[in-house]
Design a protein around this motif. Structure first.
Motif, short mmCIF file in Angstrom:
data_model
loop_
_atom_site.label_atom_id
_atom_site.label_comp_id
_atom_site.label_asym_id
_atom_site.label_seq_id
_atom_site.Cartn_x
_atom_site.Cartn_y
_atom_site.Cartn_z
N ARG A 2 53.36 29.37 0.84
CA ARG A 2 52.53 28.71 1.76
C ARG A 2 53.35 28.43 3.05
N GLY A 4 55.54 30.12 4.59
CA GLY A 4 55.89 31.33 5.17
C GLY A 4 57.12 31.91 4.84
N GLN A 5 57.82 31.34 3.71
CA GLN A 5 59.05 31.97 3.63
C GLN A 5 59.04 32.89 2.47
N ILE A 6 58.92 34.11 3.03
CA ILE A 6 58.44 35.24 2.16
C ILE A 6 59.68 35.67 1.45
N ALA A 60 50.23 34.92 2.55
CA ALA A 60 51.42 34.69 3.51
C ALA A 60 51.58 35.63 4.71
N TYR A 61 51.47 36.93 4.20
CA TYR A 61 51.35 37.81 4.95
C TYR A 61 50.19 37.91 6.10
N LYS A 63 48.77 35.14 7.21
CA LYS A 63 49.14 34.14 7.78
C LYS A 63 50.26 34.48 9.04
N LEU A 64 50.82 35.32 8.68
CA LEU A 64 52.21 35.95 9.50
C LEU A 64 51.49 36.72 10.40
N SER A 67 49.68 34.85 13.27
CA SER A 67 50.63 34.39 14.14
C SER A 67 51.54 35.33 15.08
N ASN A 73 52.14 43.36 9.14
CA ASN A 73 51.75 42.40 8.36
C ASN A 73 50.28 42.33 7.71
#
Length: 122
Positions: A2, A4-6, A60-61, A63-64, A67, A73
């Motif tokens: 959550r 963003g640290q995939i 997460a992808y 959200k990335l 941005s 992504n």
């Protein structure tokens, strides 16, 4: 995930998967020297139907992608979400297989237990 640290999440998730060392090998030294591939370990998460992880990494992808405005992504996110749909399709197929199995093997008690369980779900 959550945050963003995939990559960090992937390396942490690999710790909870089983090693890709073949259990048929009798040489213990060989087992110790073999290193597991992180991608293969992540495939174990898919085989174990770990949907919460696939959902969170898909988010997460996504959200990335919002941005970065990148389609790469977005494709990765859709790929993970598609895995979740496939898991539910597999579960539904397994339930239909269980219907025919119970009738073929005459295990009516298990069959009735499953029907009662399905009634509780819906």
């Amino acid at each position: 995930l959550r945050a963003g640290q995939i990559n960090e999440a992937n390396s942490l998730a690999v710790l909870f998967t089983k090693d890709n060392v073949s259990s048929n090998s009798k040489d213990e030294d060989k087992k110790k020297k073999e290193k597991t591939d992180p991608l293969e370990s992540l495939k174990n998460l898919h085989e174990m139907q770990c949907m919460w992880y696939e959902y969170e990494i898909g988010r997460a992808y996504l959200k990335l992608a919002h941005s970065d405005n990148g389609f790469e992504n977005t494709g990765r996110a859709l790929h993970k979400f598609n895995y979740i749909l496939k898991h539910f399709d597999d579960m539904q197929e397994d339930q239909f297989d269980f219907h025919s199995y119970c009738l073929r093997k005459m295990t009516l008690r298990s069959y009735l237990d499953m029907l009662k369980f399905e009634d509780k779900i819906y």
